[in-house]
Scaffold this active site. Structure first.
Site, PDB file in Angstrom:
ATOM      1  N   GLY A 114       0.937  -1.241   0.177  1.00  0.00           N
ATOM      2  CA  GLY A 114       0.093  -0.152   0.181  1.00  0.00           C
ATOM      3  C   GLY A 114       1.056   1.718   0.152  1.00  0.00           C
ATOM      4  N   ASN A 134       1.495   3.623  -2.686  1.00  0.00           N
ATOM      5  CA  ASN A 134       0.607   4.510  -2.920  1.00  0.00           C
ATOM      6  C   ASN A 134      -0.665   4.757  -2.311  1.00  0.00           C
ATOM      7  OD1 ASN A 134       1.846   4.682  -6.273  1.00  0.00           O
ATOM      8  ND2 ASN A 134       1.989   2.405  -5.556  1.00  0.00           N
ATOM      9  N   MET A 143      -3.995  -6.396  -6.789  1.00  0.00           N
ATOM     10  CA  MET A 143      -3.785  -7.344  -7.331  1.00  0.00           C
ATOM     11  C   MET A 143      -5.281  -8.325  -7.474  1.00  0.00           C
ATOM     12  SD  MET A 143      -1.012  -6.162  -7.364  1.00  0.00           S
ATOM     13  CE  MET A 143       0.223  -7.171  -9.304  1.00  0.00           C
ATOM     14  N   ILE A 191      -8.521  -8.870 -10.881  1.00  0.00           N
ATOM     15  CA  ILE A 191      -8.768  -7.939 -12.010  1.00  0.00           C
ATOM     16  C   ILE A 191     -10.047  -8.273 -11.650  1.00  0.00           C
ATOM     17  CG2 ILE A 191      -9.197  -9.102 -14.459  1.00  0.00           C
ATOM     18  CD1 ILE A 191      -6.666 -10.662 -14.505  1.00  0.00           C
ATOM     19  N   ASN A 208      -6.345   3.272 -12.153  1.00  0.00           N
ATOM     20  CA  ASN A 208      -5.604   2.679 -11.784  1.00  0.00           C
ATOM     21  C   ASN A 208      -3.935   2.888 -11.798  1.00  0.00           C
ATOM     22  OD1 ASN A 208      -4.268  -0.279 -10.544  1.00  0.00           O
ATOM     23  ND2 ASN A 208      -3.729  -0.355 -12.847  1.00  0.00           N
ATOM     24  N   HIS A 212      -0.395   1.192 -12.699  1.00  0.00           N
ATOM     25  CA  HIS A 212      -0.278   0.744 -13.426  1.00  0.00           C
ATOM     26  C   HIS A 212       1.561   1.201 -13.949  1.00  0.00           C
ATOM     27  CE1 HIS A 212       0.885  -3.059 -16.015  1.00  0.00           C
ATOM     28  NE2 HIS A 212       1.232  -2.511 -16.841  1.00  0.00           N
ATOM     29  N   THR A 263     -10.800   0.386 -17.658  1.00  0.00           N
ATOM     30  CA  THR A 263     -12.008   0.067 -18.501  1.00  0.00           C
ATOM     31  C   THR A 263     -11.965  -1.650 -18.400  1.00  0.00           C
ATOM     32  OG1 THR A 263     -10.958   0.125 -20.413  1.00  0.00           O
ATOM     33  CG2 THR A 263     -11.656   1.919 -20.190  1.00  0.00           C
TER      34      THR A 263
HETATM   35  C1  GRF Z   1       3.864  -0.831  -7.794  1.00  0.00           C
HETATM   36  O1  GRF Z   1       4.488  -1.481  -8.754  1.00  0.00           O
HETATM   37  C2  GRF Z   1       2.537  -0.732  -8.593  1.00  0.00           C
HETATM   38  O2  GRF Z   1       2.709  -0.146  -9.378  1.00  0.00           O
HETATM   39  C3  GRF Z   1       1.572  -1.608  -8.380  1.00  0.00           C
HETATM   40  O3  GRF Z   1       1.354  -1.992  -7.513  1.00  0.00           O
HETATM   41  C4  GRF Z   1       2.740  -2.240  -6.614  1.00  0.00           C
HETATM   42  C5  GRF Z   1       3.303  -2.161  -4.892  1.00  0.00           C
HETATM   43  O4  GRF Z   1       2.173  -1.607  -5.156  1.00  0.00           O
HETATM   44  N1  GRF Z   1       0.392  -1.164  -9.206  1.00  0.00           N
HETATM   45  P1  GRF Z   1       1.734  -0.268  -3.141  1.00  0.00           P
HETATM   46  O5  GRF Z   1       3.075  -0.579  -2.863  1.00  0.00           O
HETATM   47  O6  GRF Z   1       1.214  -1.540  -3.163  1.00  0.00           O
HETATM   48  O7  GRF Z   1       0.906   1.191  -4.090  1.00  0.00           O
END
Ligand code: GRF
Length: 192
Positions: free
Chosen positions: A11, A13, A93, A95, A110, A112, A144
């Site tokens: 987490g 981000n 993670m 879909i 999102n 990526h 999308t």
């Molecule tokens: C990162 O590489 C991000 O680009 C992808 O998930 C990985 C871990 O992200 N979406 P986080 O540290 O859990 O935010």
């Protein structure tokens, strides 16, 4: 107006967005708050950070649902309790089914770790290195029904160095993620 952030792991981000929201006082400036952090993994480290920052958390273990559709329906129900103006996937993670994506059309984003449209899917850093790319990066996009496709909101580029491994490249990209994701969310939040 509420934001809900979905995570599956560290987490970082989500944490970057939470810190930015607090530093820039989004609640006072835009009337926007991060109402909840939701994860499909009970052991997602990001849940600890969220709880320490007084943010509501919820866990829905996808393994306890018979189908992808059943999980997504329960997930949407949990999210909708917060009536989100924006749903932010941050290292989430899973879909998502077309039904879920449709339900949040126009308010689901999102991040990526590649320069889309290159390298959709997983293992993006190793694939960029294997392809001999001189640059890699990260993309923030609208979600999308098609995986890792959708209108691009922002991108950042990093060099791929000759001695890079997937790990060293991932770390360089992650630094940029923590800059562009909070910025992209702020730009959307101001328009809400
Ligand atoms: C990162 O590489 C991000 O680009 C992808 O998930 C990985 C871990 O992200 N979406 P986080 O540290 O859990 O935010």
């Amino acid at each position: 107006k509420n934001i809900v952030i979905l995570i599956s792991g560290g987490g970082s981000n989500m944490a970057a967005i939470v810190k930015t929201a607090q530093q820039e006082q989004w609640e006072r400036a835009y009337g926007v708050r991060i109402a909840a952090v939701v994860s499909n993994k009970a052991d997602a480290k990001g849940l600890v950070f969220a709880r320490e920052h007084g943010i509501a958390t919820a866990v829905l273990d996808h393994k306890t649902f018979e189908s992808r559709e059943a999980f997504d329906a329960a997930l949407a129900q949990a999210i909708d309790q917060y009536q989100p103006a924006l749903v932010v996937l941050a290292g989430f993670m899973r879909i998502l089914t077309p039904g879920f994506v449709e339900h949040y059309a126009g308010r689901l984003i999102n991040i990526h770790p590649s320069l889309l449209p290159a390298f959709t899917g997983l293992h993006t850093h190793q694939r960029a290195i294997d392809a001999g790319c001189k640059f890699a990066g990260v993309t923030v996009h609208q979600v999308t029904a098609e995986l890792d496709v959708g209108p691009i909101l922002d991108q950042a580029v990093v060099p791929v160095l000759p001695d890079d491994t997937a790990q060293t490249l991932a770390a360089r990209v992650l630094t940029q993620e923590h800059i562009i994701y909070p910025r992209a969310v702020r730009n959307l939040v101001r328009a809400l």
